[in-house]
Structures are given as structure tokens and as C-alpha cells.
Design a protein around this motif. Structure first.
Motif, PDB file in Angstrom:
ATOM      1  N   THR A 153      -3.763  -2.821 -16.840  1.00  0.00           N
ATOM      2  CA  THR A 153      -3.646  -1.592 -17.627  1.00  0.00           C
ATOM      3  C   THR A 153      -4.748  -1.485 -18.669  1.00  0.00           C
ATOM      4  O   THR A 153      -4.758  -0.560 -19.483  1.00  0.00           O
ATOM      5  CB  THR A 153      -2.287  -1.544 -18.358  1.00  0.00           C
ATOM      6  OG1 THR A 153      -2.143  -2.733 -19.155  1.00  0.00           O
ATOM      7  CG2 THR A 153      -1.136  -1.455 -17.378  1.00  0.00           C
ATOM      8  N   ARG A 176       3.832   4.437 -19.794  1.00  0.00           N
ATOM      9  CA  ARG A 176       4.351   4.484 -18.420  1.00  0.00           C
ATOM     10  C   ARG A 176       3.257   4.935 -17.463  1.00  0.00           C
ATOM     11  O   ARG A 176       3.063   4.344 -16.384  1.00  0.00           O
ATOM     12  CB  ARG A 176       5.548   5.425 -18.352  1.00  0.00           C
ATOM     13  CG  ARG A 176       6.137   5.553 -16.952  1.00  0.00           C
ATOM     14  CD  ARG A 176       7.300   6.524 -16.905  1.00  0.00           C
ATOM     15  NE  ARG A 176       8.431   6.031 -17.683  1.00  0.00           N
ATOM     16  CZ  ARG A 176       8.816   6.531 -18.855  1.00  0.00           C
ATOM     17  NH1 ARG A 176       8.167   7.580 -19.378  1.00  0.00           N
ATOM     18  NH2 ARG A 176       9.844   6.030 -19.499  1.00  0.00           N
ATOM     19  N   ASN A 179       0.784   2.170 -16.706  1.00  0.00           N
ATOM     20  CA  ASN A 179       1.316   1.152 -15.801  1.00  0.00           C
ATOM     21  C   ASN A 179       1.357   1.648 -14.364  1.00  0.00           C
ATOM     22  O   ASN A 179       0.973   0.927 -13.432  1.00  0.00           O
ATOM     23  CB  ASN A 179       2.705   0.719 -16.264  1.00  0.00           C
ATOM     24  CG  ASN A 179       2.667  -0.347 -17.324  1.00  0.00           C
ATOM     25  OD1 ASN A 179       2.698  -1.536 -17.028  1.00  0.00           O
ATOM     26  ND2 ASN A 179       2.601   0.056 -18.578  1.00  0.00           N
ATOM     27  N   LEU A 198       4.732  -8.431 -12.337  1.00  0.00           N
ATOM     28  CA  LEU A 198       4.300  -7.973 -13.657  1.00  0.00           C
ATOM     29  C   LEU A 198       4.097  -9.182 -14.564  1.00  0.00           C
ATOM     30  O   LEU A 198       5.049  -9.878 -14.906  1.00  0.00           O
ATOM     31  CB  LEU A 198       5.345  -7.037 -14.264  1.00  0.00           C
ATOM     32  CG  LEU A 198       5.741  -5.829 -13.414  1.00  0.00           C
ATOM     33  CD1 LEU A 198       6.783  -4.996 -14.151  1.00  0.00           C
ATOM     34  CD2 LEU A 198       4.525  -4.985 -13.056  1.00  0.00           C
ATOM     35  N   MET A 203       5.976  -4.825 -19.764  1.00  0.00           N
ATOM     36  CA  MET A 203       5.901  -3.880 -18.648  1.00  0.00           C
ATOM     37  C   MET A 203       7.260  -3.606 -18.015  1.00  0.00           C
ATOM     38  O   MET A 203       7.390  -2.670 -17.221  1.00  0.00           O
ATOM     39  CB  MET A 203       4.954  -4.420 -17.570  1.00  0.00           C
ATOM     40  CG  MET A 203       3.503  -4.445 -17.962  1.00  0.00           C
ATOM     41  SD  MET A 203       2.487  -5.232 -16.666  1.00  0.00           S
ATOM     42  CE  MET A 203       0.831  -4.805 -17.234  1.00  0.00           C
ATOM     43  N   TYR A 206       8.887  -0.184 -17.330  1.00  0.00           N
ATOM     44  CA  TYR A 206       8.234   0.705 -16.377  1.00  0.00           C
ATOM     45  C   TYR A 206       8.335   0.179 -14.946  1.00  0.00           C
ATOM     46  O   TYR A 206       7.744   0.773 -14.033  1.00  0.00           O
ATOM     47  CB  TYR A 206       6.759   0.886 -16.774  1.00  0.00           C
ATOM     48  CG  TYR A 206       6.601   1.055 -18.262  1.00  0.00           C
ATOM     49  CD1 TYR A 206       7.071   2.194 -18.908  1.00  0.00           C
ATOM     50  CD2 TYR A 206       6.030   0.052 -19.044  1.00  0.00           C
ATOM     51  CE1 TYR A 206       6.967   2.339 -20.287  1.00  0.00           C
ATOM     52  CE2 TYR A 206       5.920   0.186 -20.417  1.00  0.00           C
ATOM     53  CZ  TYR A 206       6.389   1.322 -21.038  1.00  0.00           C
ATOM     54  OH  TYR A 206       6.291   1.459 -22.411  1.00  0.00           O
TER      55      TYR A 206
END
Length: 238
Positions: A153, A176, A179, A198, A203, A206
Motif C-alpha cells: 500500500t 480501504r 488496500n 496480510l 489491514m 479491509y
């Protein structure tokens, strides 16, 4: 006669969570929001371990503080230790040696296991908050296979900056979007992608959006620690 034997300061919470010292909002789903968990947990903040110091600066000079905090959690009653930053895989061996209970420092530890779940020709990829500072040593310490696809990200508008700069406000919709966009880019770059792990514990809120957008299974610190916790408490049946 039934006899009770003591030894813990706090009962009923098997998992102890080592927390970075941070002030950014911890929305529902975030590891640092106690409402995220379907079971009670212990928290211990490691003073001086900021997101910037741990993620961007390799957690330099913080090992002793993490070990001391982990020992305090165990003394208070934790039967297993985890952390709220995937980059703390660097300390997996040291923490496990220091506390004498199971330790799961990082969501990255799931990658090799997830690979074994996937069909032939498919592999797991990692979505991280900071690809530029996720070093080979972070991956080696977590047992992540060499060549695992990495997405981030870092190029987004909100998520990485707000978390690592420890800002007081977070635009959840933009976070969001960051991600989801990063996950889609990871999938497009790697047609053999079969699942996403993740790295970042922030995170988790999301994860459902990433799953819906990519159509891929998504593994997070929530799935990892829920599995971890189940090994630390008496079975419900039997």
C-alpha cells in the motif's frame, strides 16, 4: 475435595499482545481494538516502539523492551505471545527463547502453510504496508519462501502514511481503497496468485473488501491468532 492452584495474576485471557506505541485510530477489526477479538486478550504497550521505528528503521534498539514486555505478559497469565506488527518477525527467535511459551510474532508466518493449502500452480502473496523496508531477513525469520510475490500500500494516498506517520486521523474510505488497489495490483502482476496474506495487522478491517475485490482467500493476523489461541485453551469438547 476440589483444590484450586494459583500462579497467574489474570485468568481467562490466553493470548498476550505486544503493542507498538501508537496514537492512530484503531477501528473495529484492528488488532489493537479489543472488540475485534472473539475472546479476551492481554495487551502490553512497548514504550518507544513507534510504527516508524519498527517498520521503517528495523526496530533498532527495541529488542530488550519487547522481551521485558513479553515476560510481563506471561507473568500476568498469558499462555502465548503475539505482536501487532508483522515486521516483528525479526524478533521471533529471541522472544520464543526468552518467554518459555509459544510465540507468533507475525502474520507472515502463515505464508508457507497457506502455500500447502493451494492447488498445484498457485501460491500465496504478501500484502505489506511497506515493501521498501520489508527485508529478506524479515521474510526468512517468518519462514516465507524465497520469491514470494509482494504487494504494498506504500504507493497509496492514505493507509501507509497515516499508520507509519502515526497520525491522529485516518480516512477509512481512502485506507480501504489503498488496500483494495494494492491487492488488485498484486493479483494482476502475478497470475499464479492463489491467496493473499496480510502482513500488516492494521489491514484486517479491509480483509473482506480485499476478498470481494480479488476473489482470493485472505489470511490475516486475525485468522492466525484465532487459530493460535485455540491451541492455548481447553477444547470445548472431549
Amino acid at each position: 475435595m476440589t483444590k484450586a492452584v494459583g500462579g497467574k495474576a489474570v485468568y481467562g485471557a490466553a493470548v498476550g499482545i505486544l503493542m507498538l506505541e501508537a496514537r492512530f485510530p484503531r477501528i473495529p477489526g484492528d488488532m489493537g481494538n479489543a472488540l475485534t477479538w472473539p475472546f479476551p486478550v492481554h495487551y502490553r504497550i512497548v514504550r518507544g516502539a513507534s510504527p516508524d521505528r519498527v517498520v521503517r528503521k528495523g526496530a533498532e534498539g527495541t529488542l530488550d523492551a519487547f522481551v521485558a514486555a513479553a515476560r510481563e505478559l506471561v507473568a500476568d497469565g498469558a499462555d502465548g505471545i503475539t505482536t501487532n506488527c508483522g515486521f516483528l518477525s525479526l524478533f521471533q527467535d529471541e522472544l520464543a527463547a526468552a518467554v518459555g511459551v509459544p510465540v507468533a510474532t507475525s502474520s507472515l508466518m502463515q505464508v508457507d502453510m497457506v502455500n500447502r493449502l493451494l492447488p498445484a500452480g498457485k501460491r500465496a502473496g504478501v500484502l505489506t504496508i511497506s515493501a521498501s523496508t520489508l527485508t529478506p531477513m524479515h521474510l526468512v525469520k517468518a519462514g516465507v519462501p524465497q520469491g514470494t510475490p509482494i504487494g504494498s500500500t506504500e504507493g497509496g494516498h492514505e493507509f501507509t502514511r497515516a499508520i507509519l506517520d502515526n497520525e491522529l486521523e485516518l480516512d477509512v474510505d481512502l485506507a480501504r481503497a489503498d488496500n483494495v488497489a494494492a491487492a488488485l495490483a498484486l493479483k494482476e502482476a502475478h497470475p499464479d496468485l492463489g491467496a493473499i496474506v496480510l502482513e500488516c495487522t492494521n489491514m484486517v478491517p479491509y480483509a473482506a473488501d480485499i476478498r470481494a475485490a480479488t476473489g482470493l482467500p485472505v489470511f490475516s493476523i486475525l485468522s492466525f491468532v484465532t487459530w493460535f489461541q485455540s491451541s492455548l485453551v481447553p477444547p470445548r469438547f472431549g
